[in-house]
Design an enzyme around this catalytic site. Structure first.
Site, PDB file in Angstrom:
ATOM      1  N   CYS A   2      -2.598  10.953   7.732  1.00 21.06           N
ATOM      2  CA  CYS A   2      -3.178  11.610   6.477  1.00 21.06           C
ATOM      3  C   CYS A   2      -3.829  13.000   7.154  1.00 21.06           C
ATOM      4  O   CYS A   2      -3.661  13.301   8.260  1.00 21.06           O
ATOM      5  CB  CYS A   2      -4.142  10.744   5.976  1.00 21.06           C
ATOM      6  SG  CYS A   2      -3.659   9.105   5.397  1.00 21.06           S
ATOM      7  N   LEU A  55      -0.375  10.262   3.315  1.00 23.17           N
ATOM      8  CA  LEU A  55       0.842   9.968   3.646  1.00 23.17           C
ATOM      9  C   LEU A  55       0.655   8.272   3.265  1.00 23.17           C
ATOM     10  O   LEU A  55      -0.039   7.784   4.341  1.00 23.17           O
ATOM     11  CB  LEU A  55       1.269  10.356   4.772  1.00 23.17           C
ATOM     12  CG  LEU A  55       2.752   9.838   5.139  1.00 23.17           C
ATOM     13  CD1 LEU A  55       3.868  10.727   4.331  1.00 23.17           C
ATOM     14  CD2 LEU A  55       3.116  10.063   6.655  1.00 23.17           C
ATOM     15  N   VAL A  57       1.754   4.893   3.829  1.00 27.47           N
ATOM     16  CA  VAL A  57       2.216   3.913   4.792  1.00 27.47           C
ATOM     17  C   VAL A  57       1.811   2.394   4.540  1.00 27.47           C
ATOM     18  O   VAL A  57       2.660   1.736   4.360  1.00 27.47           O
ATOM     19  CB  VAL A  57       1.986   4.517   6.280  1.00 27.47           C
ATOM     20  CG1 VAL A  57       2.848   3.423   7.135  1.00 27.47           C
ATOM     21  CG2 VAL A  57       2.732   5.685   6.108  1.00 27.47           C
ATOM     22  N   GLY A  80      -4.817   7.979  10.619  1.00 26.44           N
ATOM     23  CA  GLY A  80      -4.218   6.869  11.839  1.00 26.44           C
ATOM     24  C   GLY A  80      -3.777   5.719  11.263  1.00 26.44           C
ATOM     25  O   GLY A  80      -3.412   5.445  10.326  1.00 26.44           O
ATOM     26  N   ASP A 104      -5.887  -0.610   6.220  1.00 25.56           N
ATOM     27  CA  ASP A 104      -6.661  -0.725   7.247  1.00 25.56           C
ATOM     28  C   ASP A 104      -8.035   0.118   7.206  1.00 25.56           C
ATOM     29  O   ASP A 104      -8.837   0.129   7.836  1.00 25.56           O
ATOM     30  CB  ASP A 104      -5.941  -0.154   8.763  1.00 25.56           C
ATOM     31  CG  ASP A 104      -5.130   1.089   8.399  1.00 25.56           C
ATOM     32  OD1 ASP A 104      -5.249   1.622   7.409  1.00 25.56           O
ATOM     33  OD2 ASP A 104      -4.550   1.392   9.494  1.00 25.56           O
ATOM     34  N   GLY A 384       8.851   7.495  22.397  1.00 24.11           N
ATOM     35  CA  GLY A 384       8.860   6.966  23.624  1.00 24.11           C
ATOM     36  C   GLY A 384       7.898   8.030  24.433  1.00 24.11           C
ATOM     37  O   GLY A 384       7.766   8.069  25.630  1.00 24.11           O
TER      38      GLY A 384
END
Length: 619
Positions: A2, A55, A57, A80, A104, A384
């Site tokens: 976000c 956003l 998720v 986050g 969360d 990665g």
């Protein structure tokens, strides 16, 4: 992921003029809407105002922000993902907390209500968040330990709104607050030309703009601004055997990847065919197969690179053959993406806007393009990134001359030769900047921060310092690049190797284990044995690809020529136009980078183009 923004003033009465301040909130969040295109919201107290763009998720339907507790005493805006949400939630439920969502965000809010600001010490994740404590009229800002998520702030000095604390996920949101304008000073130029595309942690490059440091939280109230370091890297003796160390790294890496797969929307991975992205991809693919699902993967290259690619010590091989092997090995649903020279050059300008600063030139502009393509079908990607900084994968970890550098060293190992940075600048401008002194001072200050053990010998002390500098400098630059290029397109990028448990443990592993038998990243290769085919596990490091197509260099040369011939170009005041013309006309060295592994001759032209664009927008 976000975007967050807001402001605080202990003498304000924002609710008495809602219309005005609502417009300010709307403007601030509109400037970073790309970070969260799914939803947005605002919240206003008398002394503090929040804005959030989302956003979606986790808990797509119930996790909207700003989020307040049932009494309205505490409100949070957060950017986050938290990877130990279940453990935190279970602890709070045991303490009689009741949750209305599965997000969360709510867990973080209740953790603050239960434990105060110290709750952050128990959080494993990537985050930048703000909490307003109404009973105590205090604003708190928190940033994750490794600085994966950005968080900037400034304090106004204008007479109307003096001492207002303004914050945001990106610098541009600050400039949408009344009378907060971009200002460039001598230190700004020292950062851009001396350290760029890196920047000093805690600095926003613009005068008066600051950054919440990784592992720090800030409390703002009527008593002032108080900063607390809640986490710092520590040097500790390493007692585990080599075998036990491999076993622990195997567990930590696999657990971090599995935890970071948590999502209420599908995930994908970036796959270069190298050790790091292949390990992430293999574990993700295996976990999804257990659920009867197929992993989506993406690889990046440049148009006609198969024709023009030239191997060198920094980029020894092309990615495509290794990507093919991993796609066959994992059975992923793969898409090969290519960027044209025209698109790569065109997006140099958008790249500056995405970061509010000059960037890693075409490394950023191409990744900006690739992320825009991936975001058409995905919201979450695992990468990665960070393994090389943590496990010693870069060439400078292995050079004897780097290890023998003593106290007289005054520059960073990823940019050891400052000549390319200085030789194109105007003589008077260069004298005014005194770049050598600025870099030396910054380097020495950073080096002294490195956690050391009194029992370390000279070589191990040098390795610790190099490891620390890579974590706090080079890795920060790449994390910033990953955040801005992905979030500019509404794509959440996760970095499992930056898990705080891995960083803390790996920092104290002796080099004799990390690079056993002289093999770069040997420890990680051993940990990857059960997940990768042999040819991938032993592949020599090859970084993010770059184009070798001469058309790209020709585009840059033409653009930079037009810039220096235009008398209105702001960069003309700080460069030596004759030397730049000469530089443009000479063949470029692709194998001698002036920053990192990827920024060589063509990237110097691209960087100057970006600096000129930056000065046009913000100067």
């Amino acid at each position: 992921m976000c975007g967050i923004s807001g402001f605080y003033n202990n003498k304000a009465m924002y609710c008495s003029d809602r219309h005005r301040w609502q417009q300010v909130l709307d403007d601030m969040i509109s400037s970073i809407k790309h970070r969260g295109p799914d939803a947005d919201g605002t919240f206003m107290y008398d002394k503090c105002c929040f804005a959030h763009t989302r956003l979606s998720v986790i808990d797509v339907n119930g996790g909207n922000q700003p989020m307040s507790d049932c009494s309205g005493s505490y409100t949070i805006v957060y950017n986050g993902e938290i990877y130990n949400t279940k453990e935190l939630r279970d602890d709070l439920i045991a303490k009689k907390h009741v949750f209305n969502t599965t997000s969360d965000t709510e867990v973080l809010l209740h953790s603050f209500m239960e434990y105060g600001a110290d709750f952050v010490t128990e959080v494993n994740g990537i985050f930048a968040l703000a909490i307003y404590d109404k009973p105590h009229e205090s604003l708190y800002l928190f940033r994750d330990q490794m600085g994966v998520k950005p968080l900037y702030y400034t304090i106004t000095d204008h007479s109307v709104d003096r001492n207002t604390f303004v914050f945001g996920s990106e610098i541009k949101s600050l400039f949408n607050f009344p009378n907060v304008n971009p200002r460039i000073n001598k230190e700004s130029f020292c950062e851009i030309f001396g350290l760029g595309p890196a920047k000093t942690s805690g600095k926003g490059v613009f005068a008066g703009v600051h950054e919440v440091l990784p592992g720090q939280y800030i409390c703002v109230n009527r008593h002032g601004i108080h900063k607390t370091t809640y986490w710092r890297l520590k040097a500790k003796p390493h007692y585990d055997s080599y075998e036990d160390t491999v076993e622990k790294i195997t567990y930590l890496v696999s657990d971090a990847i599995k935890r970071q797969m948590v999502s209420d929307v599908p995930i994908c991975t970036f796959l270069s065919g190298g050790l790091d992205s292949s390990l992430v991809t293999s574990i993700c693919s295996s976990e999804l197969k257990k659920q009867g699902r197929q992993l989506d993967t993406y690889s990046f290259d440049f148009t006609d690179n198969n024709i023009y690619f030239t191997a060198n010590s920094f980029q020894p091989s092309e990615d495509r053959p290794y990507v093919d092997k991993m796609v066959a090995y994992t059975g992923s649903n793969h898409r090969y993406l290519e960027c044209t020279p025209q698109k790569q050059a065109q997006l140099l300008y958008d790249s500056v806007i995405s970061r509010d600063l000059p960037t890693m030139a075409d490394v950023d502009s191409s990744l900006l393009y690739f992320c825009s393509e991936v975001s058409k079908e995905n919201k979450v990607v695992l990468t990665g990134e960070c393994a090389d900084e943590i496990f010693g994968g870069y060439p400078w970890f292995h050079k004897k001359e780097i290890m023998e550098l003593g106290e007289g060293n005054d520059t960073f190992c990823w940019s050891p030769d400052l000549t390319p940075r200085k030789e194109l600048l105007n003589k008077d401008f260069l004298h005014w900047l005194n770049l050598d002194e600025y870099i030396k001072s910054t380097y020495n200050f950073s080096t002294k921060e490195a956690p050391l053990l009194p029992t370390d010998n000279e070589t191990e002390t040098s390795r610790r310092k190099i490891s620390y500098l890579n974590l706090r400098w080079f890795m920060q630059t790449l994390l910033d690049r990953m955040d801005r290029t992905s979030m500019h397109n509404g794509l959440e990028a996760r970095v499992p190797f930056a898990d705080i448990r891995i960083v803390e443990y790996a920092y104290n592993i002796p080099w004799s284990m990390k690079a056993k038998n002289g093999v770069a990243k040997n420890l990680l290769r051993e940990a990857a044995k059960e997940y990768l085919p042999q040819e991938i596990m032993h592949r020599k490091k090859s970084p993010y690809p770059k184009t070798y197509n001469p058309e790209y260099e020709n585009l840059l040369a033409a653009t930079l020529t037009d810039i220096i011939e235009d008398l209105s170009s702001p960069i003309r005041h700080i460069i030596d136009t004759d030397k730049v013309r000469q530089f443009i006309s000479n063949p470029k060295d692709y194998g001698k980078p002036w920053y990192g592994q990827l920024m060589a001759g063509p990237q110097m032209m691209a960087y100057l183009i970006q600096v000129n664009h930056w000065l046009k927008i913000y100067g």
